[in-house]
Design an enzyme around this catalytic site. Structure first.
Site, PDB file in Angstrom:
ATOM      1  N   ASP A  83       0.829  -1.201   0.000  1.00  0.00           N
ATOM      2  CA  ASP A  83       0.000   0.000   0.000  1.00  0.00           C
ATOM      3  C   ASP A  83       0.866   1.254   0.000  1.00  0.00           C
ATOM      4  O   ASP A  83       0.588   2.227  -0.702  1.00  0.00           O
ATOM      5  CB  ASP A  83      -0.896   0.036   1.249  1.00  0.00           C
ATOM      6  CG  ASP A  83      -1.944  -1.052   1.246  1.00  0.00           C
ATOM      7  OD1 ASP A  83      -2.038  -1.785   0.252  1.00  0.00           O
ATOM      8  OD2 ASP A  83      -2.669  -1.163   2.246  1.00  0.00           O
ATOM      9  N   CYS A 139       4.380  -0.802   9.129  1.00  0.00           N
ATOM     10  CA  CYS A 139       4.363   0.609   9.509  1.00  0.00           C
ATOM     11  C   CYS A 139       4.114   0.772  11.008  1.00  0.00           C
ATOM     12  O   CYS A 139       3.264   0.087  11.588  1.00  0.00           O
ATOM     13  CB  CYS A 139       3.313   1.353   8.709  1.00  0.00           C
ATOM     14  SG  CYS A 139       3.614   1.308   6.930  1.00  0.00           S
ATOM     15  N   GLU A 151      -7.281   3.490  -0.780  1.00  0.00           N
ATOM     16  CA  GLU A 151      -7.118   4.284   0.431  1.00  0.00           C
ATOM     17  C   GLU A 151      -6.740   5.714   0.061  1.00  0.00           C
ATOM     18  O   GLU A 151      -6.000   5.940  -0.897  1.00  0.00           O
ATOM     19  CB  GLU A 151      -6.015   3.693   1.317  1.00  0.00           C
ATOM     20  CG  GLU A 151      -6.383   2.357   1.913  1.00  0.00           C
ATOM     21  CD  GLU A 151      -5.279   1.767   2.765  1.00  0.00           C
ATOM     22  OE1 GLU A 151      -5.552   0.777   3.451  1.00  0.00           O
ATOM     23  OE2 GLU A 151      -4.141   2.289   2.732  1.00  0.00           O
ATOM     24  N   SER A 165      -6.289   4.870   4.829  1.00  0.00           N
ATOM     25  CA  SER A 165      -5.180   4.181   5.476  1.00  0.00           C
ATOM     26  C   SER A 165      -5.336   4.288   6.979  1.00  0.00           C
ATOM     27  O   SER A 165      -5.923   5.243   7.497  1.00  0.00           O
ATOM     28  CB  SER A 165      -3.864   4.841   5.048  1.00  0.00           C
ATOM     29  OG  SER A 165      -2.819   4.486   5.915  1.00  0.00           O
TER      30      SER A 165
END
Length: 565
Positions: free
Chosen positions: A87, A200, A451, A477
């Site tokens: 992503d 992340c 997103e 997101s």
């Protein structure tokens, strides 16, 4: 649920036992089987390793650790791969349309390999956002003893004594467009933000889903709160391999664990942590695959009694690494259990109940500021707010921590794609007070429900985070913060009211009353809807075209197998 010893080779025996299966055994000798291995339970290790993203670049090593755990416990491990996309890399591009689609591809591929090869159990290891729900959807469909392992969180980057992550870079783009930083500063941030492997580092979608799965009981305790590169994560993988053999002996399968109460536990922990709106979409999809009746409005009912207590990014100050340092989510779960907010009798992959797992968990250290007490919450009820109203008849999902305010009214600035909105934001055409509308980005319209991290981060970087709102039939997101509403259903491509908004129409987001409304008479809305014409499909062949044909509404989890019958 059976607790008796079961046939631990129910599926592999059909593939390798008997004279007529000699050709199958011949093939397996070539991949490392010995004569003794044919008498062992076969455990598939579903690895999402790929060098396309730092989230997954280390998972091949973790898969080897899980395989070692299986083999030491008396099973025969077989490692196989499925896909992963990024992503963070594809965000804001046409390629991002494949992101949510990849969840279904991952689920289908794991189901395909395990079903075809006759594996008796599964260890699934996921890193990036869609890996986790994709793995759990497959495990629920297969319903063979299984454990999920989270690949682990990344270490923070650092620049000028400031911790960085991928969201720091997206927001720096907005700051550069507003001349708040120069090219040299942007380059310094982008080159230091991602120091190595792992997902992340805030309470974004990956860490949210890892926490939800642990709370549900499908991961071993602490799996969600370990760094990607750590001895703890290696041990987690080994233990998961052994745990599957234990589940085989006990006859415990995913649907024994993924019950209605277990999903309520997952939702409770997501709310307490201030987790991603994507958890709504993914938990609905996982529940469908597990045969559990979970509805959008269940998030509202659970949210009325559960406070948000974690001061974690994106809306808070701390990273997942900071939460790991104080003990992860297990002490929080014990607090919630003691307050009566979790179902302690739910079975878990340890073969014990949630309450048994939490019995000896130590409390958080004195003086920590990451997890507040339930009586001193950041928000006394859920930050995940399900909205209805004339703009979202079947629901939309907002992320309202209270820091954004509780309501917003303004004129619409309408865009028919993410790219158009991004250009307008960076060019300075979005003004204080606007409600940005990004439509035709839903599951069928995108297709793929992209997103909107790039636009929301650009808004933050431009200094408009408290001054504008954004609504979309796409999604956000886990790194998104600000006054945003996504998952609006029906989506524009299906003739939902979001399709007929015009520039200047006044929109109100009211989180207290859970309403999203367009200030137009019903007759005007109906007149516009009567004149609406569905756009031609953007894709007519390939995976995106198939997805658009099969996918159900975001309010039902955007799964692709719900209406096949």
């Amino acid at each position: 649920m059976s607790t008796k010893k079961t046939d631990t080779r129910e599926f592999s025996s059909q593939v390798v036992d008997g004279m007529e299966r000699a050709p199958s055994r011949a093939m397996l000798y070539a991949v490392g089987f010995t004569d003794k291995d044919f008498a062992k339970p076969q455990i598939g290790i579903a690895s999402t390793w790929a060098m396309v993203t730092p989230c997954n670049m280390h998972i091949n090593g973790l898969a080897d650790e899980a395989a070692r755990g299986v083999d030491l416990a008396g099973g025969k491990s077989i490692v196989f791969n499925t896909i992963s996309i990024s992503d963070g890399i594809s965000m804001g591009t046409e390629g991002m349309k494949y992101s949510l689609v990849s969840r279904e591809v991952i689920a289908d591929s794991i189901e395909t390999v395990v079903g075809c090869q006759g594996y008796d159990g599964v260890v699934a290891i996921g890193g990036c956002d869609k890996n986790m729900p994709g793995c759990l959807i497959a495990l629920a469909r297969l319903n063979r003893p299984a454990v999920f392992v989270y690949g682990g969180t990344i270490h923070s980057g650092c620049h000028k004594q400031r911790k960085l992550d991928i969201v720091s870079v997206f927001e720096a783009v907005g700051a550069r467009a507003n001349d708040l930083i120069d090219d040299e500063e942007l380059h310094a941030i982008e080159s230091k933000a991602i120091p190595g492997p792992g997902s992340c580092g805030g309470m974004y979608t990956a860490n949210t889903m890892a926490s939800a799965i642990e709370a549900m009981g499908m991961s071993l305790p602490n799996s969600s709160a370990q760094a990607a590169i750590s001895e703890d994560k290696k041990q987690d993988c080994k233990a998961a391999g052994a745990a599957v053999l234990n589940l085989l002996e006990l006859g415990i399968t995913p649907r024994d664990i993924m019950t209605r109460n277990a999903f309520e536990n997952a939702i409770t922990v997501v709310i307490a942590l201030g987790g991603s709106t994507n958890a709504v979409l993914h938990l609905l999809a996982m529940a469908y695959s597990a045969g559990v009746n979970l509805q959008l409005n269940d998030f509202t009912e659970i949210g009325k009694r559960v406070p948000m207590v974690a001061d974690l990014k994106p809306s808070g100050k701390h990273s997942m690494g900071d939460l790991i340092d104080i003990g992860g989510i297990q002490p929080l779960m014990k607090i919630l259990l003691e307050r009566g907010l979790l179902h302690g009798d739910c079975m878990t992959v340890t073969g014990k109940t949630l309450a048994e797992n939490l019995a000896n968990i130590a409390p958080y250290p004195e003086g920590q500021t990451i997890i507040r007490s339930l009586d001193n919450a950041i928000k006394k009820d859920s930050h995940l707010v399900v909205l209805h109203g004339n703009l979202a008849p079947k629901g939309g999902v907002a992320k309202i921590t209270g820091k954004e305010g509780l309501g917003f009214t303004g004129p619409a600035r309408v865009f028919d794609s993410e790219e158009d909105s991004m250009k307008s934001i960076l060019d300075g055409n979005v003004q204080k007070g606007d409600v940005i509308v990004i439509r035709y980005e839903g599951p069928t319209g995108g297709p793929g429900m992209r997103e909107m991290l790039a636009p929301t981060s650009a808004i933050m970087g431009k200094g408009l985070g408290d001054e504008v709102a954004l609504i979309t039939d796409g999604r956000f997101s886990g790194g998104t913060h600000g006054f945003v509403v996504g998952h609006i259903t029906p989506e524009a491509n299906q003739g939902g009211p979001i399709a007929i908004i015009q520039d200047g129409d006044v929109i109100t987001i009211d989180s207290q009353n859970r309403q999203l409304n367009l200030h137009l008479d019903d007759a005007v809305i109906q007149q516009r809807l009567d004149g609406w014409v569905q756009p031609k499909p953007r894709y007519t062949q390939g995976v995106l075209a198939k997805y658009a044909k099969l996918v159900c509404s975001a309010s039902e989890g955007a799964v692709t197998d719900k209406y096949l019958a």
